[in-house]
Design a protein around this motif. Structure first.
Motif, PDB file in Angstrom:
ATOM      1  N   THR A  73      52.243  13.779  33.313  1.00  0.00           N
ATOM      2  CA  THR A  73      50.798  13.665  33.498  1.00  0.00           C
ATOM      3  C   THR A  73      50.384  13.894  34.947  1.00  0.00           C
ATOM      4  N   LEU A  74      50.868  13.045  35.843  1.00  0.00           N
ATOM      5  CA  LEU A  74      50.430  13.125  37.238  1.00  0.00           C
ATOM      6  C   LEU A  74      50.952  14.369  37.949  1.00  0.00           C
ATOM      7  N   LEU A  75      52.251  14.591  37.892  1.00  0.00           N
ATOM      8  CA  LEU A  75      52.824  15.708  38.648  1.00  0.00           C
ATOM      9  C   LEU A  75      52.287  17.075  38.232  1.00  0.00           C
ATOM     10  N   PRO A  76      52.134  17.378  36.933  1.00  0.00           N
ATOM     11  CA  PRO A  76      51.573  18.689  36.577  1.00  0.00           C
ATOM     12  C   PRO A  76      50.156  18.901  37.129  1.00  0.00           C
ATOM     13  N   SER A  77      49.329  17.861  37.118  1.00  0.00           N
ATOM     14  CA  SER A  77      47.968  18.000  37.644  1.00  0.00           C
ATOM     15  C   SER A  77      47.977  18.271  39.137  1.00  0.00           C
ATOM     16  N   ILE A  78      48.827  17.564  39.867  1.00  0.00           N
ATOM     17  CA  ILE A  78      48.926  17.770  41.312  1.00  0.00           C
ATOM     18  C   ILE A  78      49.531  19.143  41.612  1.00  0.00           C
ATOM     19  N   SER A  79      50.571  19.515  40.871  1.00  0.00           N
ATOM     20  CA  SER A  79      51.209  20.822  41.076  1.00  0.00           C
ATOM     21  C   SER A  79      50.242  21.964  40.812  1.00  0.00           C
ATOM     22  N   GLN A  80      49.423  21.811  39.775  1.00  0.00           N
ATOM     23  CA  GLN A  80      48.434  22.837  39.449  1.00  0.00           C
ATOM     24  C   GLN A  80      47.438  23.005  40.597  1.00  0.00           C
ATOM     25  N   ALA A  81      46.999  21.901  41.184  1.00  0.00           N
ATOM     26  CA  ALA A  81      46.061  21.970  42.311  1.00  0.00           C
ATOM     27  C   ALA A  81      46.720  22.629  43.519  1.00  0.00           C
ATOM     28  N   LEU A  82      47.980  22.287  43.787  1.00  0.00           N
ATOM     29  CA  LEU A  82      48.699  22.922  44.897  1.00  0.00           C
ATOM     30  C   LEU A  82      48.799  24.431  44.682  1.00  0.00           C
ATOM     31  N   LEU A  83      49.143  24.831  43.471  1.00  0.00           N
ATOM     32  CA  LEU A  83      49.275  26.246  43.149  1.00  0.00           C
ATOM     33  C   LEU A  83      47.934  26.965  43.276  1.00  0.00           C
ATOM     34  N   LYS A  84      46.878  26.345  42.772  1.00  0.00           N
ATOM     35  CA  LYS A  84      45.538  26.939  42.847  1.00  0.00           C
ATOM     36  C   LYS A  84      45.132  27.182  44.299  1.00  0.00           C
ATOM     37  N   HIS A  85      45.353  26.186  45.139  1.00  0.00           N
ATOM     38  CA  HIS A  85      45.000  26.332  46.548  1.00  0.00           C
ATOM     39  C   HIS A  85      45.845  27.423  47.211  1.00  0.00           C
ATOM     40  N   THR A  86      47.117  27.487  46.867  1.00  0.00           N
ATOM     41  CA  THR A  86      47.991  28.516  47.427  1.00  0.00           C
ATOM     42  C   THR A  86      47.516  29.909  47.025  1.00  0.00           C
ATOM     43  N   LEU A  87      47.183  30.081  45.743  1.00  0.00           N
ATOM     44  CA  LEU A  87      46.713  31.380  45.263  1.00  0.00           C
ATOM     45  C   LEU A  87      45.385  31.775  45.884  1.00  0.00           C
ATOM     46  N   GLU A  88      44.548  30.795  46.189  1.00  0.00           N
ATOM     47  CA  GLU A  88      43.265  31.069  46.819  1.00  0.00           C
ATOM     48  C   GLU A  88      43.393  31.249  48.328  1.00  0.00           C
ATOM     49  N   GLY A  89      44.580  31.000  48.849  1.00  0.00           N
ATOM     50  CA  GLY A  89      44.791  31.144  50.281  1.00  0.00           C
ATOM     51  C   GLY A  89      44.253  29.982  51.088  1.00  0.00           C
ATOM     52  N   THR A  90      43.982  28.863  50.424  1.00  0.00           N
ATOM     53  CA  THR A  90      43.517  27.677  51.130  1.00  0.00           C
ATOM     54  C   THR A  90      44.621  26.617  51.082  1.00  0.00           C
ATOM     55  N   GLU A 150      39.113   6.746  36.150  1.00  0.00           N
ATOM     56  CA  GLU A 150      37.735   6.869  35.695  1.00  0.00           C
ATOM     57  C   GLU A 150      37.739   6.794  34.177  1.00  0.00           C
ATOM     58  N   ASN A 151      36.957   5.885  33.641  1.00  0.00           N
ATOM     59  CA  ASN A 151      36.866   5.703  32.189  1.00  0.00           C
ATOM     60  C   ASN A 151      38.234   5.500  31.541  1.00  0.00           C
ATOM     61  N   GLY A 152      39.092   4.750  32.217  1.00  0.00           N
ATOM     62  CA  GLY A 152      40.399   4.427  31.657  1.00  0.00           C
ATOM     63  C   GLY A 152      41.419   5.539  31.703  1.00  0.00           C
ATOM     64  N   GLU A 153      41.117   6.623  32.408  1.00  0.00           N
ATOM     65  CA  GLU A 153      42.044   7.756  32.525  1.00  0.00           C
ATOM     66  C   GLU A 153      42.256   8.109  33.986  1.00  0.00           C
ATOM     67  N   PHE A 154      43.307   8.849  34.252  1.00  0.00           N
ATOM     68  CA  PHE A 154      43.581   9.290  35.616  1.00  0.00           C
ATOM     69  C   PHE A 154      42.537  10.317  36.038  1.00  0.00           C
ATOM     70  N   ALA A 155      42.098  10.198  37.283  1.00  0.00           N
ATOM     71  CA  ALA A 155      41.157  11.154  37.865  1.00  0.00           C
ATOM     72  C   ALA A 155      41.764  11.629  39.185  1.00  0.00           C
ATOM     73  N   TYR A 156      41.598  12.907  39.463  1.00  0.00           N
ATOM     74  CA  TYR A 156      42.206  13.502  40.649  1.00  0.00           C
ATOM     75  C   TYR A 156      41.134  14.076  41.555  1.00  0.00           C
ATOM     76  N   GLN A 157      41.215  13.742  42.823  1.00  0.00           N
ATOM     77  CA  GLN A 157      40.363  14.359  43.819  1.00  0.00           C
ATOM     78  C   GLN A 157      41.316  15.110  44.765  1.00  0.00           C
ATOM     79  N   LEU A 158      41.350  16.399  44.610  1.00  0.00           N
ATOM     80  CA  LEU A 158      42.276  17.234  45.376  1.00  0.00           C
ATOM     81  C   LEU A 158      41.479  18.252  46.161  1.00  0.00           C
ATOM     82  N   SER A 159      41.629  18.234  47.480  1.00  0.00           N
ATOM     83  CA  SER A 159      40.879  19.189  48.297  1.00  0.00           C
ATOM     84  C   SER A 159      41.689  19.598  49.513  1.00  0.00           C
TER      85      SER A 159
END
Length: 94
Positions: A58-75, A85-94
């Motif tokens: 759950t946690l690692l795939p969401s974080i890995s996806q954000a890392l990959l997205k930023h890498t592909l965008e060059g940021t 949030e609402n009983g589920e994991f919420a991610y703020q990745l920037s």
């Protein structure tokens, strides 16, 4: 359960150290994350396996996806925060 909470903290600490070392990204989370993960573990004997599965599936795939997205965008991903949030994991990745 305090024992399960300690296991969650240990596992999240490993992820936090790995993210900082490998990507230079600080990972933050609050006590609600620890409580939610621990609450999903019903027995201490199986608790560590459940914790590992939650983090790995759950946690690692969401974080890995954000890392990959930023890498592909060059940021560069500069911070990661996990909250609840609402009983589920919420991610703020920037």
């Amino acid at each position: 359960d305090e024992m399960l909470g300690n296991i969650v903290r240990l596992q999240l600490g490993r992820i936090k150290a790995r993210m900082l070392e490998s990507h230079g990204v600080p990972l933050e989370y609050d006590d609600e994350v620890i409580k939610l993960i621990a609450s999903r573990c019903t027995e201490l004997e199986s608790g560590a396996r459940v914790i590992d599965a939650l983090l790995t599936n759950t946690l690692l795939p969401s974080i890995s996806q954000a890392l990959l997205k930023h890498t592909l965008e060059g940021t560069k991903l500069t911070q990661a925060r996990i909250s609840i949030e609402n009983g589920e994991f919420a991610y703020q990745l920037s």
